[in-house]
Design an enzyme around this catalytic site. Structure first.
Site, PDB file in Angstrom:
ATOM      1  N   CYS A 300       0.812  -1.224   0.000  1.00 49.89           N
ATOM      2  CA  CYS A 300       0.000   0.000   0.000  1.00 49.89           C
ATOM      3  C   CYS A 300       0.839   1.266   0.000  1.00 49.89           C
ATOM      4  O   CYS A 300       0.648   2.161  -0.844  1.00 49.89           O
ATOM      5  CB  CYS A 300      -0.974  -0.016   1.170  1.00 49.89           C
ATOM      6  SG  CYS A 300      -0.217   0.033   2.817  1.00 49.89           S
ATOM      7  N   HIS A 348      -2.569   1.150   6.762  1.00 50.66           N
ATOM      8  CA  HIS A 348      -2.970   1.050   5.349  1.00 50.66           C
ATOM      9  C   HIS A 348      -3.196   2.450   4.794  1.00 50.66           C
ATOM     10  O   HIS A 348      -3.560   3.381   5.516  1.00 50.66           O
ATOM     11  CB  HIS A 348      -4.246   0.218   5.204  1.00 50.66           C
ATOM     12  CG  HIS A 348      -4.577  -0.099   3.776  1.00 50.66           C
ATOM     13  ND1 HIS A 348      -3.747  -0.846   2.968  1.00 50.66           N
ATOM     14  CD2 HIS A 348      -5.626   0.273   2.988  1.00 50.66           C
ATOM     15  CE1 HIS A 348      -4.280  -0.952   1.760  1.00 50.66           C
ATOM     16  NE2 HIS A 348      -5.412  -0.269   1.744  1.00 50.66           N
ATOM     17  N   HIS A 360      -5.807   1.651  -4.429  1.00 52.70           N
ATOM     18  CA  HIS A 360      -4.920   1.136  -3.380  1.00 52.70           C
ATOM     19  C   HIS A 360      -4.511  -0.293  -3.670  1.00 52.70           C
ATOM     20  O   HIS A 360      -5.112  -0.981  -4.500  1.00 52.70           O
ATOM     21  CB  HIS A 360      -5.587   1.240  -2.000  1.00 52.70           C
ATOM     22  CG  HIS A 360      -6.736   0.297  -1.783  1.00 52.70           C
ATOM     23  ND1 HIS A 360      -7.018  -0.279  -0.564  1.00 52.70           N
ATOM     24  CD2 HIS A 360      -7.689  -0.183  -2.629  1.00 52.70           C
ATOM     25  CE1 HIS A 360      -8.083  -1.043  -0.655  1.00 52.70           C
ATOM     26  NE2 HIS A 360      -8.509  -1.009  -1.885  1.00 52.70           N
TER      27      HIS A 360
END
Length: 388
Positions: A300, A348, A360
């Site tokens: 990420c 994240h 993402h």
């Protein structure tokens, strides 16, 4: 012969039927065994909801461990470069020290050839601490100018060399600690992912189908929330546009094109945000790989870092640092290119696209994709940050 037979019990018994007490006990045992057999699977095996929650938790924990791995990897890389520099410096200073020692040795040889009675430089070369020798014997008072210069150089080089050797040794210790942290983080990630895979592998085909249905329902709800946010943002932009038009009319400018343009999403970060977003969208379909920074795969924070690098902006490697690399704004004010962070441990991050969506790299086994920022519920959003 009949008199030798054992007498039968006086109680009557119908053939094939046990006495009531024995029959009851047998039936009870059978019932208990049956209940135990039926209860064992449900007692020992977690429900589908429990499996889903456990797997999601494991993936989040793996994501958090991945960011720790990324931090340890970056620290290890920097420390390795520092140690390499120190070792190079030690090698250079050691060579200078050897050169100084050679020059001192030449003075000792000259003294020996000429029969000088005080071979101080030879004694100096054998001393553990030249400076201590000088202090104790006042050797410096008996040396020529060239000899004093050579001795000064030798003492300086020895002192600097010893200092750099200590720094290099300390640097190597720190590097070892960083490498151990890196190994520990890597091991944690691997264990979490292995446990998640094991849980998923134990599901039946029916359970996997039900799990997919649950996930689809979550995505539908996330899409609904994204659509709501998109309407709110559109309404806010329209209100701002009208406000600016009215302000322009009051000032007599009669022009609102410039104001309208300034209220469009992403204008505050301008072309850089557009470039970052275009790069991220071009990566859609590439696999998530923990610790990866591209170009074939990403995790990420590796994706967001690469996206903004393509726009000429350097972001830190980890989510923990990226969250501080800009201005924090509310979710309702999110603009394309903004970074959206998730979970209390900030493990994240995604790149906001607009209309409540982001690009993402989700998790192991998934691919870079575009989806709602509410993919794991509204409460999972930690903050929105605008870089540049």
């Amino acid at each position: 012969m009949a008199s030798h037979r054992k007498s039968r019990s006086t109680g009557t018994r119908v053939a094939g039927i046990r006495p009531p007490a024995l029959a009851t006990a047998a039936l009870t045992s059978v019932a208990l065994l049956s209940q135990t057999a039926n209860a064992a699977p449900s007692d020992d095996r977690p429900s589908l909801e429990e499996v889903e929650k456990k797997v999601d938790d494991l993936y989040r924990q793996a994501g958090s461990a991945t960011e720790k791995y990324n931090a340890a990897k970056e620290k290890t890389s920097k420390q390795r470069k520092k140690v390499d520099t120190l070792l190079d410096d030690v090698a250079k200073r050691t060579q200078k020290l050897n050169d100084a020692r050679t020059e001192l040795g030449s003075f000792a040889s000259a003294q020996y050839r000429t029969g000088a009675s005080v071979p101080e430089t030879a004694t100096l070369l054998l001393a553990d601490s030249p400076q201590d020798y000088f202090d104790q014997n006042q050797l410096m008072n008996r040396l020529t100018g060239r000899q004093k210069t050579a001795v000064d150089d030798y003492v300086t080089q020895q002192s600097e060399t010893m200092k750099k050797r200590r720094e290099a040794a300390e640097g190597l210790d720190t590097l070892t600690d960083s490498q151990n942290d890196l190994k520990a983080a890597k091991s944690t990630v691997q264990k979490k992912l292995a446990t998640a895979r094991e849980l998923l592998s134990e599901l039946t085909a029916e359970e996997k189908a039900r799990l997919a249905a649950i996930e689809k329902k979550k995505q539908e709800e996330a899409a609904r929330k994204a659509a709501e946010l998109a309407k709110q943002q559109a309404a806010a932009e329209e209100a701002e546009r009208k406000r600016q038009e009215e302000a322009a009319q009051q000032q007599g400018s009669g022009s609102s094109s410039g104001s309208s343009e300034s209220s469009t999403p992403g204008s505050s970060t301008g072309t850089q945000a557009q470039k970052a977003l275009a790069f991220a969208q071009a990566q859609i379909g590439k696999p998530y790989v923990w610790g990866a920074t591209g170009p074939g795969s990403y995790d990420c924070s590796g994706l967001t870092q690469a996206a903004w690098k393509a726009a000429g902006v350097t972001l830190p490697r980890t989510t923990y640092d990226q969250v501080n690399a800009g201005t924090t704004v509310s979710v309702s004010q999110a603009q394309p290119g903004d970074l959206v962070f998730f979970y209390d441990d900030i493990s994240h991050v995604g790149l906001y696209v607009g209309d409540g969506k982001m690009v993402h790299a989700p998790k192991p086994g998934a691919y870079v994709r575009e989806e709602s920022i509410f993919y794991d519920g509204e409460s999972s959003i930690y903050s929105v940050v605008r870089p540049a």
